[in-house]
Design a protein around this motif. Structure first.
Motif, PDB file in Angstrom:
ATOM      1  N   ASN A 114       0.847  -1.198   0.000  1.00  0.00           N
ATOM      2  CA  ASN A 114       0.000   0.000   0.000  1.00  0.00           C
ATOM      3  C   ASN A 114       0.875   1.237   0.000  1.00  0.00           C
ATOM      4  OD1 ASN A 114      -2.108  -1.941   1.830  1.00  0.00           O
ATOM      5  ND2 ASN A 114      -2.936  -0.812   0.095  1.00  0.00           N
ATOM      6  N   TYR A 115       0.448   2.215  -0.760  1.00  0.00           N
ATOM      7  CA  TYR A 115       1.144   3.478  -0.940  1.00  0.00           C
ATOM      8  C   TYR A 115       0.113   4.579  -0.731  1.00  0.00           C
ATOM      9  CZ  TYR A 115       3.765   0.102  -3.888  1.00  0.00           C
ATOM     10  OH  TYR A 115       4.426  -1.013  -4.394  1.00  0.00           O
TER      11      TYR A 115
ATOM     12  N   ILE B  71       5.855  14.817  -5.847  1.00  0.00           N
ATOM     13  CA  ILE B  71       6.888  13.785  -5.901  1.00  0.00           C
ATOM     14  C   ILE B  71       7.323  13.430  -4.483  1.00  0.00           C
ATOM     15  CG2 ILE B  71       9.134  13.181  -6.875  1.00  0.00           C
ATOM     16  CD1 ILE B  71       8.581  15.884  -8.614  1.00  0.00           C
ATOM     17  N   HIS B  72       7.419  12.126  -4.200  1.00  0.00           N
ATOM     18  CA  HIS B  72       7.859  11.650  -2.888  1.00  0.00           C
ATOM     19  C   HIS B  72       8.941  10.594  -3.078  1.00  0.00           C
ATOM     20  CE1 HIS B  72       3.746  13.152  -2.162  1.00  0.00           C
ATOM     21  NE2 HIS B  72       4.184  13.461  -0.966  1.00  0.00           N
TER      22      HIS B  72
ATOM     23  N   THR C 266       3.705  18.011   2.857  1.00  0.00           N
ATOM     24  CA  THR C 266       3.540  16.848   2.000  1.00  0.00           C
ATOM     25  C   THR C 266       4.310  15.654   2.571  1.00  0.00           C
ATOM     26  OG1 THR C 266       3.773  16.006  -0.258  1.00  0.00           O
ATOM     27  CG2 THR C 266       5.476  17.522   0.517  1.00  0.00           C
ATOM     28  N   HIS C 267       3.687  14.497   2.585  1.00  0.00           N
ATOM     29  CA  HIS C 267       4.295  13.311   3.185  1.00  0.00           C
ATOM     30  C   HIS C 267       3.696  12.069   2.555  1.00  0.00           C
ATOM     31  CE1 HIS C 267       0.593  14.100   5.432  1.00  0.00           C
ATOM     32  NE2 HIS C 267       0.559  12.807   5.723  1.00  0.00           N
ATOM     33  N   ALA C 268       4.322  10.926   2.795  1.00  0.00           N
ATOM     34  CA  ALA C 268       3.843   9.678   2.199  1.00  0.00           C
ATOM     35  C   ALA C 268       4.156   8.513   3.119  1.00  0.00           C
ATOM     36  CB  ALA C 268       4.487   9.464   0.830  1.00  0.00           C
ATOM     37  N   ASP C 269       3.321   7.485   3.019  1.00  0.00           N
ATOM     38  CA  ASP C 269       3.489   6.247   3.792  1.00  0.00           C
ATOM     39  C   ASP C 269       3.675   5.074   2.842  1.00  0.00           C
ATOM     40  OD1 ASP C 269       1.986   8.222   5.379  1.00  0.00           O
ATOM     41  OD2 ASP C 269       1.797   6.651   6.874  1.00  0.00           O
ATOM     42  N   TYR C 270       4.472   4.093   3.299  1.00  0.00           N
ATOM     43  CA  TYR C 270       4.718   2.885   2.518  1.00  0.00           C
ATOM     44  C   TYR C 270       4.554   1.674   3.423  1.00  0.00           C
ATOM     45  CZ  TYR C 270       7.322  -0.737  -0.017  1.00  0.00           C
ATOM     46  OH  TYR C 270       7.697  -1.895  -0.645  1.00  0.00           O
ATOM     47  N   LEU C 271       3.799   0.687   2.940  1.00  0.00           N
ATOM     48  CA  LEU C 271       3.586  -0.553   3.670  1.00  0.00           C
ATOM     49  C   LEU C 271       3.858  -1.699   2.698  1.00  0.00           C
ATOM     50  CD1 LEU C 271       0.618  -1.163   6.105  1.00  0.00           C
ATOM     51  CD2 LEU C 271       1.605  -3.002   4.766  1.00  0.00           C
TER      52      LEU C 271
ATOM     53  N   TYR D  39       7.110   7.979  -5.361  1.00  0.00           N
ATOM     54  CA  TYR D  39       5.745   8.125  -5.875  1.00  0.00           C
ATOM     55  C   TYR D  39       5.673   9.394  -6.727  1.00  0.00           C
ATOM     56  CZ  TYR D  39       4.484   5.572  -1.477  1.00  0.00           C
ATOM     57  OH  TYR D  39       4.406   4.699  -0.416  1.00  0.00           O
ATOM     58  N   GLU D  40       4.883   9.332  -7.778  1.00  0.00           N
ATOM     59  CA  GLU D  40       4.488  10.526  -8.524  1.00  0.00           C
ATOM     60  C   GLU D  40       2.967  10.562  -8.591  1.00  0.00           C
ATOM     61  OE1 GLU D  40       8.205  11.307 -11.635  1.00  0.00           O
ATOM     62  OE2 GLU D  40       6.383  10.310 -12.353  1.00  0.00           O
ATOM     63  N   THR D  41       2.385  11.691  -8.190  1.00  0.00           N
ATOM     64  CA  THR D  41       0.934  11.872  -8.271  1.00  0.00           C
ATOM     65  C   THR D  41       0.642  13.101  -9.118  1.00  0.00           C
ATOM     66  OG1 THR D  41       0.719  11.019  -6.010  1.00  0.00           O
ATOM     67  CG2 THR D  41      -1.217  12.069  -6.977  1.00  0.00           C
TER      68      THR D  41
END
Length: 352
Positions: A82-83, A193-194, A276-281, A241-243
Motif C-alpha cells: 500500500n502506498y 513527488i515523494h 507533504t508526506h507519504a506512507d509505505y507498507l 511516488y508521482e501523483t
C-alpha cells in the motif's frame, strides 16, 4: 518494534540495472492511516491510497500483507503493498473546499489507468545497482517520508529532500522542482513527488517515528544515491511516488484568492505545501520484488517477455489489465463527505 537480522553480504553482486515503474489505480480515499495512527477511524486527515485490498485502519505488522490480500490496484499483480499520501484540495474565495482530482501519468495512460499514482523501485540509480545487492523489504516492513508537522522549506530540505513539486506545462514536464506548491496556474496540473530513503538498519521493520530505521543518502530527484552508513548498511530499493493532480479546472485566476496567493491546500490544512508526506507498507508476494531487483529488466519489460530469459514467454513479474486493477476496492469505513463543495476540510479546524 518488531525486528529481525539480515546477514550482510561478503561478496560483490553482479552489475544490474533493474528498475520498476508502474501505475496503481486508486484503492480508496478516506481518513485512514494504519502506520501513523493504527486503529483510528478516522485518522487526522484524508489520504489517497493505492495498492492491495488488505488495507484497513489497523494492519498488523505480524501479518504478511502479500499473503493476506487478494487483489491490487497496481499493474503488477504480485504487488499487494500500500502506498498513500495526503489529498489536495482547492480553496475558493468564499472559503469552501473541493477535492482536486488526479489523472494518470503518461505511461499509465496506455494501461487504461484513470487516477492513482506512479510507483518507482530503482537501485543505486536508474543505470545500475552499483554492484550492491539490493535487498527486498521483508514482510511487515513500513516507513514514512516527510511529516504533516513540517512548516518550512528548511524542514523539508534538511530532513526529506526528495519531496518536491513540478508545475506541469504538459504531462511530460519534469524538472523545475520546488519545495512549495506552485504560485501560478499550471497548464497541465501539479506533479507531487515523494522519494523515500533507501538505507535500512537491517533489524527493525518500523520505528517509533516510522523513519529512524531508515537513512537517506538521496540527493533529491533520481540522482545516484550515496553509500549507506554503517548504522544503516542494507541497501533497499529506492521507492518513489508521482501523483498527477489535475488542477486545470481551477486555473482561472478570478477563482483564486483576491490577494493572488495560490489556492491549493493539503488535507492537513497546509497552504504552503511543506507538510507533504507519504506512507509505505510493504506487501509484495513471496520473492517477487527480490526477483525483480535481481533481474536485468527495466520498467515495463519486467512484466513482458524478459530479454534476460533463455525461455520464451518467461516473465519476471505478472501484469494485470486495467479492468482487473479498477475492480479491486475496499469498503468505506469512515462515512463523511470528502467530495463536492465542503465548508471545512475533514478533520481540520483551521488552515496554516
Amino acid at each position: 518494534m518488531k525486528s529481525l537480522t539480515i546477514p550482510l553480504l561478503t561478496t560483490f553482486p553482479a552489475l544490474t540495472n533493474a528498475a520498476l515503474r508502474f501505475g496503481c489505480e486508486t484503492l480508496t480515499i478516506q481518513r485512514l492511516d494504519p502506520v501513523v495512527e493504527p486503529g483510528n477511524a478516522p485518522s487526522a486527515h484524508v489520504h489517497q491510497i493505492v495498492g492491495g485490498n488488505a488495507f484497513n485502519a489497523t494492519v498488523d505488522p505480524s501479518v504478511d500483507v502479500g499473503e493476506r490480500a487478494t487483489c491490487t490496484t497496481c499493474l503488477y499483480s504480485e504487488d499487494f503493498s500500500n502506498y498513500w499520501t495526503a489529498v489536495l484540495y482547492f480553496r475558493a474565495r468564499n472559503g469552501t473546499f473541493k477535492r482536486v482530482k488526479q489523472y494518470a501519468n503518461a505511461p499509465s495512460l496506455h494501461d487504461g489507468q484513470k487516477a492513482g499514482m506512479t510507483i518507482y523501485y530503482t537501485q543505486e540509480s536508474f543505470g545500475s545497482n552499483g554492484k550492491q545487492k539490493i535487498m527486498s523489504f521483508p514482510p511487515g516492513f513500513r516507513m514514512t517520508v516527510g511529516s504533516p508537522t513540517y512548516t518550512s522549506q528548511n524542514d523539508v530540505s534538511s530532513r526529506s529532500p526528495g519531496l518536491r513539486y513540478t508545475c506541469l506545462d504538459t504531462i511530460l514536464t519534469r524538472g523545475r522542482e520546488t519545495y512549495h506548491l506552485p504560485n501560478e496556474p499550471c497548464p497541465a496540473g501539479i506533479l507531487a513527488i515523494h522519494h523515500f530513503p533507501a538505507c535500512w538498519d537491517g533489524k527493525n521493520l518500523d520505528s517509533p517515528d516510522h523513519q529512524s530505521h531508515m537513512y537517506n543518502t538521496g540527493k533529491g530527484g533520481f540522482q545516484p544515491a550515496g553509500l549507506c552508513p554503517a548504522s544503516h548498511p542494507v541497501r533497499m530499493p529506492q521507492v518513489a511516488y508521482e501523483t498527477m493532480w489535475d488542477t486545470t479546472e481551477f486555473n482561472n485566476k478570478s477563482l483564486w484568492p483576491e490577494d493572488g496567493s495560490q489556492p491549493f491546500v493539503w488535507s492537513t490544512g497546509d497552504t504552503k505545501g511543506y507538510s507533504t508526506h507519504a506512507d509505505y507498507l510493504f506487501g509484495w508476494k513471496g520473492d517477487s520484488l527480490q526477483r525483480a531487483m535481481d533481474a536485468d529488466c527495466f520498467f515495463r519489460e519486467c512484466g513482458e517477455d524478459w530479454k534476460g530469459s533463455d525461455k520464451p514467454g518467461v516473465r519476471v513479474l505478472k501484469i494485470q489489465t486495467a479492468e482487473e486493477k479498477s475492480a479491486c476496492q475496499i469498503p468505506i469505513t469512515v462515512n463523511e463527505e470528502i467530495d463536492g463543495w465542503l465548508d471545512a476540510l475533514p478533520g481540520q479546524k483551521e488552515l496554516w
